[in-house]
Design an enzyme around this catalytic site. Structure first.
Site, PDB file in Angstrom:
ATOM      1  CG  MET A   1      83.086  -1.389 -40.907  1.00  7.48           C
ATOM      2  SD  MET A   1      83.301  -0.656 -39.244  1.00  7.48           S
ATOM      3  CE  MET A   1      83.396  -2.145 -38.250  1.00  7.48           C
TER       4      MET A   1
ATOM      5  CG  ASN B   1      84.459 -11.200 -37.473  1.00  7.53           C
ATOM      6  OD1 ASN B   1      83.321 -10.784 -37.604  1.00  7.53           O
ATOM      7  ND2 ASN B   1      85.505 -10.403 -37.529  1.00  7.53           N
TER       8      ASN B   1
ATOM      9  CD  GLU C   1      83.873  -9.597 -44.803  1.00  2.00           C
ATOM     10  OE1 GLU C   1      84.555  -8.915 -45.576  1.00  2.00           O
ATOM     11  OE2 GLU C   1      83.556  -9.218 -43.665  1.00  2.00           O
TER      12      GLU C   1
ATOM     13  CG  LEU D   1      75.334   3.549 -46.588  1.00  3.77           C
ATOM     14  CD1 LEU D   1      76.567   4.439 -46.491  1.00  3.77           C
ATOM     15  CD2 LEU D   1      74.155   4.344 -47.146  1.00  3.77           C
ATOM     16  N   GLY D   2      77.083  -0.453 -45.417  1.00  2.08           N
ATOM     17  CA  GLY D   2      76.761  -1.320 -44.293  1.00  2.08           C
ATOM     18  C   GLY D   2      77.217  -0.670 -43.003  1.00  2.08           C
TER      19      GLY D   2
ATOM     20  CB  SER E   1      80.870  -7.983 -39.264  1.00  2.99           C
ATOM     21  OG  SER E   1      82.128  -8.628 -39.318  1.00  2.99           O
TER      22      SER E   1
ATOM     23  CE  LYS F   1      88.942  -5.106 -36.717  1.00  4.00           C
ATOM     24  NZ  LYS F   1      88.477  -4.323 -37.863  1.00  4.00           N
TER      25      LYS F   1
END
Length: 379
Positions: free
Chosen positions: A17, A232, A328, A14-15, A316, A224
């Site tokens: 996105m 990022n 990431e 539940l971040g 992010s 993307k």
């Protein structure tokens, strides 16, 4: 009179996105949205901080309104109902996928719909080789490629800064299934409960859902991916909001994208050969990857999407470095480096992305050091 069927959709992660998706599902569908937390402690923290409400500020709407909705049910491994999961959305960080799924694997079966909504590439291989190794009991697997710009500010509020939609498609478990006919999409649209929920007209319009074949989605995913490979790490390294670097980002974006495309063309050869093989065949959608995934076009598109449409967004990865969280990078620029190695390509063909990855990792290490030892620039 029989009550209308109500779909249940569990959301793992539940971040930013997960929140933007959950809020709009609550706004525009009657689904029971159930967030899954990794521990009882995190669940209790969410309930204490948010009072069982999830909220998001829509910066792109006039007045930047906040939409807040209560969730009827939240669960964690200790409290989970032990019933089979029908629909599962995974929006965790890519590197957290295996650990996050582990407590819920007994409740995922061949009837489960599982959709990944994550940055980066390489998770499909992880699922196939390390998690769902029994080919007879694998879930129905889908991917969501989300282009909405969302970030969490220092007050803990999630901000939906840029609206850009989401592509969804069924993922193939084997490479032989990479190219899909239109009939695969038509069958899922008519019979799959998760696809039917995500393509409900009101939600689909508001969230920008586009349901497609895997090759169309992979096309969008690579698009993307190139956006992420630039936006990022570069915003994290520079510690800037997206729009701030618009005037000066061209040269470094060119270097990153040119190198990525050289490697991706080898790794995803069937996709880049798709147009010449399937053009004119009515059973397959028309698509010309090579007309879009060029260095010049993608530098222009990354700048338009990243620095114009999402000019007020904080990426992010930048957010992760600011909040001292793991990044990431291994599933973005690091994935290109790994691909080159797996394909036995010249190590020099990925030196830009290797360096970008090292600088992003260094930025995180520097921020962590400053949080402990102070900022030497202020001495």
């Amino acid at each position: 009179m029989t009550a209308p069927h109500r779909s249940t959709i569990h959301i793992l992660g539940l971040g930013a996105m997960g929140t933007v998706l959950a809020v709009d599902l609550l706004r525009f569908t009657n689904a029971l949205v159930v967030p899954l937390f990794r521990s009882q402690e995190r669940l209790a923290q969410f309930q204490k901080t948010n009072g069982n409400n999830i909220s998001i500020r829509k910066l792109y709407l006039e007045g930047s309104p906040i939409f807040s909705y209560p969730v009827e049910k939240c669960e964690c491994p200790e409290t989970f109902s032990k019933k089979p999961i029908d629909n599962l959305v995974v929006t965790t960080k890519t590197y957290q996928t295996k650990e996050a799924l582990a407590p819920y694997l007994p409740y995922i079966n061949k009837n489960t719909n599982l959709i990944l909504i994550q940055n980066g590439l390489g998770v499909l291989e992880l699922l196939r080789e390390e998690i769902f190794t029994d080919s007879k009991n694998r879930p129905h697997l889908f991917q969501g490629v989300i282009s909405h710009g969302v970030y969490q500010d220092k007050a803990g509020v999630f901000n939906h800064a840029g609206w850009a939609g989401m592509k969804i498609a069924k993922l193939p478990w084997t490479e032989e299934e990479m190219i899909q006919k239109k009939s695969v999409v038509e069958d899922d649209a008519a019979n799959n409960s998760l696809v039917k929920l995500l393509t409900e007209p009101k939600f689909a319009k508001e969230f920008g859902i586009e349901h497609s074949t895997y090759q169309e989605m992979l096309f969008g995913q690579l698009f993307k991916f190139l956006v992420n490979a630039c936006m990022n790490p570069v915003t994290a390294i520079l510690d800037c909001v997206n729009g701030e670097m618009k005037a000066s980002c061209g040269p470094v974006f060119t270097s990153i994208i040119d190198e990525c495309l050289q490697i991706l063309r080898v790794a995803y050869r069937p996709l880049f050969q798709y147009h010449e093989k399937y053009s004119g065949n009515e059973e397959y959608p028309e698509m010309d990857v090579n007309a879009v995934l060029t260095t010049d076009n993608m530098v222009s598109e990354v700048t338009r999407i990243g620095c114009d449409i999402n000019s007020r967004n904080s990426s992010s990865m930048r957010q992760d470095t600011l909040f001292l969280r793991d990044i990431e990078i291994e599933y973005i620029n690091g994935y290109v480096v790994k691909l080159a190695d797996n394909l036995n390509l010249d190590p020099n063909c990925c030196k830009v992305n290797k360096t970008i990855g090292e600088l992003a990792t260094m930025r995180l290490a520097l921020n962590r050091s400053r949080s402990i030892n102070g900022d030497w620039r202020k001495d």
